[in-house]
Design a protein around this motif. Structure first.
Motif, mmCIF file in Angstrom:
data_model
loop_
_atom_site.group_PDB
_atom_site.id
_atom_site.type_symbol
_atom_site.label_atom_id
_atom_site.label_comp_id
_atom_site.label_asym_id
_atom_site.label_seq_id
_atom_site.Cartn_x
_atom_site.Cartn_y
_atom_site.Cartn_z
ATOM 1 N N TRP A 140 68.890 46.674 27.193
ATOM 2 C CA TRP A 140 70.275 46.525 27.646
ATOM 3 C C TRP A 140 70.285 46.642 29.162
ATOM 4 O O TRP A 140 70.254 47.731 29.721
ATOM 5 N N ASP A 141 70.299 45.498 29.852
ATOM 6 C CA ASP A 141 70.166 45.514 31.300
ATOM 7 C C ASP A 141 71.367 46.124 32.004
ATOM 8 O O ASP A 141 71.266 46.598 33.135
ATOM 9 N N ARG A 142 72.535 46.146 31.340
ATOM 10 C CA ARG A 142 73.738 46.732 31.956
ATOM 11 C C ARG A 142 73.514 48.195 32.313
ATOM 12 O O ARG A 142 73.993 48.680 33.334
ATOM 13 N N TYR A 143 72.769 48.921 31.497
ATOM 14 C CA TYR A 143 72.529 50.349 31.723
ATOM 15 C C TYR A 143 71.047 50.665 31.892
ATOM 16 O O TYR A 143 70.674 51.839 31.945
ATOM 17 N N ASN A 144 70.184 49.651 31.963
ATOM 18 C CA ASN A 144 68.744 49.868 32.073
ATOM 19 C C ASN A 144 68.227 50.804 30.982
ATOM 20 O O ASN A 144 67.509 51.768 31.248
ATOM 21 N N LEU A 145 68.588 50.484 29.742
ATOM 22 C CA LEU A 145 68.167 51.273 28.595
ATOM 23 C C LEU A 145 67.435 50.380 27.606
ATOM 24 O O LEU A 145 67.784 49.211 27.427
ATOM 25 N N LEU A 146 66.415 50.944 26.962
ATOM 26 C CA LEU A 146 65.741 50.263 25.873
ATOM 27 C C LEU A 146 66.178 50.933 24.578
ATOM 28 O O LEU A 146 65.965 52.132 24.389
ATOM 29 N N LEU A 147 66.800 50.168 23.685
ATOM 30 C CA LEU A 147 67.292 50.705 22.424
ATOM 31 C C LEU A 147 66.242 50.519 21.349
ATOM 32 O O LEU A 147 65.696 49.423 21.180
ATOM 33 N N LEU A 148 65.964 51.608 20.604
ATOM 34 C CA LEU A 148 64.805 51.657 19.723
ATOM 35 C C LEU A 148 65.217 52.108 18.323
ATOM 36 O O LEU A 148 65.331 53.309 18.059
ATOM 37 N N PRO A 149 65.449 51.181 17.399
ATOM 38 C CA PRO A 149 65.787 51.563 16.025
ATOM 39 C C PRO A 149 64.534 51.754 15.169
ATOM 40 O O PRO A 149 63.602 50.946 15.204
ATOM 41 N N SER A 150 64.511 52.848 14.396
ATOM 42 C CA SER A 150 63.384 53.130 13.506
ATOM 43 C C SER A 150 63.883 54.045 12.388
ATOM 44 O O SER A 150 65.058 54.403 12.341
ATOM 45 N N LEU A 151 62.963 54.434 11.509
ATOM 46 C CA LEU A 151 63.336 55.378 10.454
ATOM 47 C C LEU A 151 63.753 56.730 11.021
ATOM 48 O O LEU A 151 64.409 57.514 10.339
ATOM 49 N N SER A 152 63.373 57.008 12.252
ATOM 50 C CA SER A 152 63.789 58.250 12.906
ATOM 51 C C SER A 152 65.169 58.140 13.527
ATOM 52 O O SER A 152 65.618 59.070 14.181
ATOM 53 N N GLY A 153 65.844 57.013 13.338
ATOM 54 C CA GLY A 153 67.173 56.804 13.899
ATOM 55 C C GLY A 153 67.141 55.894 15.101
ATOM 56 O O GLY A 153 66.088 55.405 15.521
ATOM 57 N N LEU A 154 68.308 55.671 15.678
ATOM 58 C CA LEU A 154 68.418 54.837 16.876
ATOM 59 C C LEU A 154 68.342 55.734 18.104
ATOM 60 O O LEU A 154 69.127 56.670 18.254
ATOM 61 N N GLN A 155 67.399 55.419 18.998
ATOM 62 C CA GLN A 155 67.232 56.174 20.226
ATOM 63 C C GLN A 155 67.255 55.223 21.413
ATOM 64 O O GLN A 155 67.026 54.023 21.271
ATOM 65 N N VAL A 156 67.559 55.784 22.587
ATOM 66 C CA VAL A 156 67.467 55.007 23.812
ATOM 67 C C VAL A 156 66.383 55.623 24.691
ATOM 68 O O VAL A 156 66.197 56.840 24.725
ATOM 69 N N MET A 157 65.666 54.754 25.409
ATOM 70 C CA MET A 157 64.674 55.199 26.379
ATOM 71 C C MET A 157 65.146 54.774 27.759
ATOM 72 O O MET A 157 65.493 53.602 27.973
ATOM 73 N N ASP A 158 65.179 55.738 28.699
ATOM 74 C CA ASP A 158 65.652 55.429 30.041
ATOM 75 C C ASP A 158 64.485 55.043 30.943
ATOM 76 O O ASP A 158 63.329 54.944 30.495
ATOM 77 N N THR A 159 64.771 54.823 32.217
ATOM 78 C CA THR A 159 63.746 54.342 33.145
ATOM 79 C C THR A 159 62.687 55.395 33.463
ATOM 80 O O THR A 159 61.653 55.068 34.045
ATOM 81 N N ASP A 160 62.940 56.655 33.087
ATOM 82 C CA ASP A 160 61.927 57.703 33.218
ATOM 83 C C ASP A 160 61.113 57.860 31.939
ATOM 84 O O ASP A 160 60.348 58.816 31.810
ATOM 85 N N PHE A 161 61.312 56.956 30.994
ATOM 86 C CA PHE A 161 60.642 56.988 29.702
ATOM 87 C C PHE A 161 60.967 58.267 28.929
ATOM 88 O O PHE A 161 60.128 58.817 28.227
ATOM 89 N N GLU A 162 62.218 58.712 29.077
ATOM 90 C CA GLU A 162 62.747 59.834 28.313
ATOM 91 C C GLU A 162 63.628 59.289 27.189
ATOM 92 O O GLU A 162 64.340 58.294 27.362
ATOM 93 N N PHE A 163 63.618 59.972 26.037
ATOM 94 C CA PHE A 163 64.323 59.499 24.857
ATOM 95 C C PHE A 163 65.548 60.353 24.553
ATOM 96 O O PHE A 163 65.530 61.574 24.760
ATOM 97 N N SER A 164 66.596 59.696 24.036
ATOM 98 C CA SER A 164 67.799 60.394 23.587
ATOM 99 C C SER A 164 68.297 59.734 22.304
ATOM 100 O O SER A 164 68.377 58.500 22.233
ATOM 101 N N PRO A 165 68.639 60.538 21.277
ATOM 102 C CA PRO A 165 69.187 59.945 20.057
ATOM 103 C C PRO A 165 70.652 59.555 20.261
ATOM 104 O O PRO A 165 71.425 60.291 20.862
ATOM 105 N N ILE A 166 71.027 58.373 19.769
ATOM 106 C CA ILE A 166 72.430 57.951 19.868
ATOM 107 C C ILE A 166 72.952 57.422 18.539
ATOM 108 O O ILE A 166 74.087 56.988 18.444
ATOM 109 N N GLY A 167 72.142 57.462 17.486
ATOM 110 C CA GLY A 167 72.438 56.702 16.283
ATOM 111 C C GLY A 167 73.430 57.323 15.327
ATOM 112 O O GLY A 167 73.909 58.450 15.492
ATOM 113 N N LEU A 168 73.713 56.553 14.274
ATOM 114 C CA LEU A 168 74.664 56.951 13.245
ATOM 115 C C LEU A 168 74.156 58.096 12.397
ATOM 116 O O LEU A 168 74.919 58.668 11.613
#
Length: 318
Positions: A140-168
């Protein structure tokens, strides 16, 4: 079936479409003619700047070293520097570019390669193995985030390669009435749109708004378990863009509002007629302290034939 595709210009100035098929081979289209490649195989494609990458042979990635995109230049000499990504028995599910690096999703992990594109850099994330893991990952270039869906849920990775859960799956911090797995993602200026498949195979279109860190279901597409595999936004339909999603037997779409995330501010915004269900967002009318005796809904519907009906349903939360 087509698994993946990209449009690549490279340094040659010849724009070409590359399409990977489930058979393992791939085709090229130069705007006039389709040509089947005779150079190895491909399962996924990715463009990073002037470089074209492909994933092939279960766990390998390789770069087009020349950067030429003409179909006639798709020769073995152009592809060099193959890199094996993890266990051969665990297939690659997706590849994409992020921070000028190739990011590789596999059935059990997320990996990256070094910036000089010569070797595996590191494992970024390990997840329970599943064939759908990371297939729908999206930059998502608007926020420079990589969205990563998996069995562990939906997470975003920022430009520091840090992860945050955002999923349902965040039951304690998310009040969305829809739960399920993300199967497709696309973003606009204000929010991301996701295809969601519930445990009971209901398929829903939902949005996530980062400023509110909130999910809102928008449209119950169907209850047949036919997943949304692809979402895309096109701007070739007059003044309004369209949000398209893949659906058997034909794609469907929403006409998006112009210059706003609020569809009420643009009368041209509408859903294509279909058999889905429109969700109205939960609303406290700015007053969280008192119970509401009633709530009104006024749908504005354009009918094009007699016999069409609209059913309005509601539920009371106590």
């Amino acid at each position: 079936n087509a698994l993946d595709g990209v449009v690549f210009r490279g340094t040659s100035g010849v724009q070409t479409m590359y399409v990977a098929l489930s058979t393992g081979n791939y085709w090229l289209f130069d705007g006039t003619t389709w040509t089947v490649s005779t150079v190895g195989a491909a399962l996924r494609f990715c463009v990073i700047g002037n470089d074209l990458w492909k994933a092939y042979d279960t766990n390998k990635v390789i770069k087009n070293q020349v950067g030429a995109a003409a179909a006639s230049s798709d020769v073995a000499a152009d592809w060099a520097g193959s890199i094996s990504m993890g266990d051969f028995n665990v297939p690659i599910t997706a590849i994409t570019g992020f921070q000028d690096r190739l990011i590789v999703g596999k059935e059990d992990r997320l990996m990256t390669i070094t910036k000089d594109a010569t070797a595996v850099d590191q494992d970024l994330m390990s997840v329970p193995r599943d064939t759908e893991n990371f297939k729908a990952m999206y930059f998502w270039d608007r926020y420079n985030l990589l969205l990563l869906p998996s069995l562990s849920g939906l997470q975003v990775m920022d430009t520091d390669f840090e992860f945050s859960p955002i999923g349902l799956e965040r039951y304690l911090t998310n009040d969305s009435p829809v739960r399920g797995r993300v199967t497709a993602i696309v973003g606009d200026e204000w929010q991301i749109w996701c295809g969601i498949t519930s445990p009971t195979n209901d398929v829903t279109l939902a949005i996530w708004q980062p400023e509110l860190d909130a999910w809102k279901p928008v449209y119950l597409v169907n209850a047949s378990g036919v997943n949304i595999r692809t979402l895309g936004i096109s701007d070739t339909h007059g003044n309004n863009r369209r949000l398209w999603w893949s659906l058997d037997p034909a794609p469907d779409y929403i006409i998006l509002p112009r210059n706003t995330a609020n569809p009420m501010l643009d009368t041209a915004c509408q859903f294509q007629q279909g058999t889905g269900y429109k969700y109205y967002p939960r609303d406290f009318f700015g007053d969280f302290s008192h119970l509401k005796a009633w709530k009104g809904v006024r749908p504005i519907i354009e009918f094009t034939a007699t016999g069409q009906i609209v059913t309005i349903e509601y539920r009371v939360l106590s």
